[in-house]
Design an enzyme around this catalytic site. Structure first.
Site, PDB file in Angstrom:
ATOM      1  N   LEU A   1       0.815  -1.209   0.000  1.00 35.79           N
ATOM      2  CA  LEU A   1       0.000   0.000   0.000  1.00 35.79           C
ATOM      3  C   LEU A   1       0.849   1.261   0.000  1.00 35.79           C
ATOM      4  CD1 LEU A   1      -2.799  -1.058   2.505  1.00 35.79           C
ATOM      5  CD2 LEU A   1      -2.663  -1.406   0.026  1.00 35.79           C
TER       6      LEU A   1
ATOM      7  N   HIS B   1      -3.534   4.265  -2.253  1.00 33.48           N
ATOM      8  CA  HIS B   1      -4.479   3.306  -1.654  1.00 33.48           C
ATOM      9  C   HIS B   1      -5.132   3.910  -0.399  1.00 33.48           C
ATOM     10  CE1 HIS B   1      -1.558   0.292  -3.543  1.00 33.48           C
ATOM     11  NE2 HIS B   1      -2.703  -0.079  -4.073  1.00 33.48           N
TER      12      HIS B   1
ATOM     13  N   GLN C   1     -10.316   0.028 -15.774  1.00 28.26           N
ATOM     14  CA  GLN C   1     -10.775  -0.951 -14.784  1.00 28.26           C
ATOM     15  C   GLN C   1     -12.056  -0.483 -14.094  1.00 28.26           C
ATOM     16  OE1 GLN C   1      -8.122  -3.253 -12.020  1.00 28.26           O
ATOM     17  NE2 GLN C   1      -8.730  -1.669 -10.588  1.00 28.26           N
TER      18      GLN C   1
ATOM     19  N   LEU D   1       1.201   7.537  -8.249  1.00 23.92           N
ATOM     20  CA  LEU D   1       1.709   6.535  -7.297  1.00 23.92           C
ATOM     21  C   LEU D   1       1.294   5.141  -7.757  1.00 23.92           C
ATOM     22  CD1 LEU D   1       0.924   8.249  -3.873  1.00 23.92           C
ATOM     23  CD2 LEU D   1       3.034   8.335  -5.218  1.00 23.92           C
TER      24      LEU D   1
HETATM   25  P1  AMP Z   1      -3.846  -2.133  -6.845  1.00 22.30           P
HETATM   26  O1  AMP Z   1      -3.357  -2.500  -5.490  1.00 22.30           O
HETATM   27  O2  AMP Z   1      -2.791  -1.567  -7.739  1.00 22.30           O
HETATM   28  O3  AMP Z   1      -4.685  -3.212  -7.489  1.00 22.30           O
HETATM   29  O4  AMP Z   1      -4.848  -0.923  -6.629  1.00 22.30           O
HETATM   30  C1  AMP Z   1      -5.939  -1.020  -5.748  1.00 22.30           C
HETATM   31  C2  AMP Z   1      -6.838   0.166  -5.944  1.00 22.30           C
HETATM   32  O5  AMP Z   1      -6.087   1.358  -5.683  1.00 22.30           O
HETATM   33  C3  AMP Z   1      -7.368   0.310  -7.381  1.00 22.30           C
HETATM   34  O6  AMP Z   1      -8.703   0.757  -7.335  1.00 22.30           O
HETATM   35  C4  AMP Z   1      -6.450   1.348  -7.974  1.00 22.30           C
HETATM   36  O7  AMP Z   1      -7.040   2.077  -9.017  1.00 22.30           O
HETATM   37  C5  AMP Z   1      -6.205   2.235  -6.775  1.00 22.30           C
HETATM   38  N1  AMP Z   1      -4.970   3.011  -6.934  1.00 22.30           N
HETATM   39  C6  AMP Z   1      -3.707   2.543  -7.063  1.00 22.30           C
HETATM   40  N2  AMP Z   1      -2.857   3.565  -7.236  1.00 22.30           N
HETATM   41  C7  AMP Z   1      -3.578   4.699  -7.219  1.00 22.30           C
HETATM   42  C8  AMP Z   1      -3.276   6.083  -7.349  1.00 22.30           C
HETATM   43  N3  AMP Z   1      -2.046   6.519  -7.542  1.00 22.30           N
HETATM   44  N4  AMP Z   1      -4.294   6.960  -7.263  1.00 22.30           N
HETATM   45  C9  AMP Z   1      -5.576   6.535  -7.082  1.00 22.30           C
HETATM   46  N5  AMP Z   1      -5.922   5.255  -6.967  1.00 22.30           N
HETATM   47  C10 AMP Z   1      -4.948   4.340  -7.032  1.00 22.30           C
END
Ligand code: AMP
Length: 280
Positions: A29, A33, A153, A184
């Site tokens: 995270l 997140h 997504q 990020l």
């Molecule tokens: P992940 O762990 O990469 O599967 O991401 C989990 C959730 O966090 C997903 O809904 C991603 O779109 C969101 N997320 C990851 N990075 C960012 C970011 N920099 N800004 C906004 N949401 C993010």
């Protein structure tokens, strides 16, 4: 905060707690997140985050094995955000048998952009998200929060929820960026210091493409090829840099209209594949 690993323990932890607000993640995270978690907190009675690196959404040559797994550190961060329940299933808990049933998303939305370069990606995402929704909501109403960093997504998930009539509200969060503008991502950890300096250029290329699209001195495909050539000359391997309609991720028809568009990009810097987007 309770950390549970099995579906049965999750259901027991949720019993009588009211409407869940749910943030699915693959862990490792970062502040992006945590912004989702903060946004989710007032949207339900009980705040649930999941941490699961979902094999179904990785192609064989991708980074499933090396994806950073940092459960202890993640739990500390979630506890500080007053998360109520962390659902961190082992693979054998979520997929006790091979997951032979899959959700097949609409190819018009899911086979372009990310889906074109990562075939089967959105089937893997939808399958695990539907399963996680079943575990967390059990058919009851609630809210799930997704980041607009993964722009396509969140659109695919919204369509899935609508078409399967799931009683789940989908909320989305703005992209969290580092001070220099890099979106990020857990995958930023793969970047060497030199690559980390260069990585900001993906977002800049999208900004330049968006400006050029509105000025429209050349047709969009020519502007997109130019943008890819510029990043390519800097050492990137570009999958796509493109302007699409926000409504359906198809190429805009006629003159691009500000307020209805999104510039999306995916490109590899060394071994690291980065994505970003910009609504305009
Ligand atoms: P992940 O762990 O990469 O599967 O991401 C989990 C959730 O966090 C997903 O809904 C991603 O779109 C969101 N997320 C990851 N990075 C960012 C970011 N920099 N800004 C906004 N949401 C993010």
């Amino acid at each position: 905060m309770q950390v549970v690993h099995t579906i049965a323990d999750l259901r027991a932890a949720l019993a009588g707690r009211g409407r869940p607000a749910f943030v699915p993640t693959m862990g490792n995270l970062h502040a992006g997140h945590l912004a989702l978690v903060r946004q989710a907190r007032p949207l339900g009675d009980v705040l649930v985050a999941s941490i699961f690196v979902n094999r179904l959404q990785f192609l064989p040559h991708e980074d499933f094995d090396s994806y950073p797994r940092t459960l202890q550190a993640d739990c500390k961060l979630l506890e500080a955000e007053h998360c109520d329940i962390v659902f961190a299933p082992r693979e054998s808990d979520l997929y006790p048998q091979p997951q032979t049933f899959r959700v097949q998303p609409d190819p018009r939305l899911a086979d372009v952009l990310e889906g074109h370069f990562r075939p089967g990606f959105f089937a893997g995402v939808c399958t695990v998200v539907l399963k996680l929704f079943g575990c967390v909501f059990g058919g009851h109403p609630g809210t799930a929060v997704f980041g607009r960093k993964d722009y396509q997504q969140q659109m695919v998930i919204r369509q899935m929820v609508r078409q399967f009539a799931l009683p789940i509200d989908i909320a989305t969060a703005d992209i969290s960026r580092a001070t220099d503008g890099l979106a990020l991502s857990s995958r930023n950890a793969y970047l060497s210091p030199e690559e980390r300096g260069e990585a900001v250029q993906l977002g800049r290329a999208l900004q330049a493409l968006a400006q050029a699209a509105l000025a429209l001195r050349q047709p969009l495909p020519a502007l997109e090829s130019d943008a890819a050539r510029v990043l390519g000359a800097r050492g990137w391997q570009v999958d796509y840099l493109t302007v699409r309609q926000r409504a359906d991720l198809q190429a805009p028809e006629g003159k691009p209209q500000a307020g209805q568009l999104v510039a999306l990009g995916a490109a590899r810097l060394g071994k690291t594949r980065l994505i970003d987007n910009l609504e305009f």
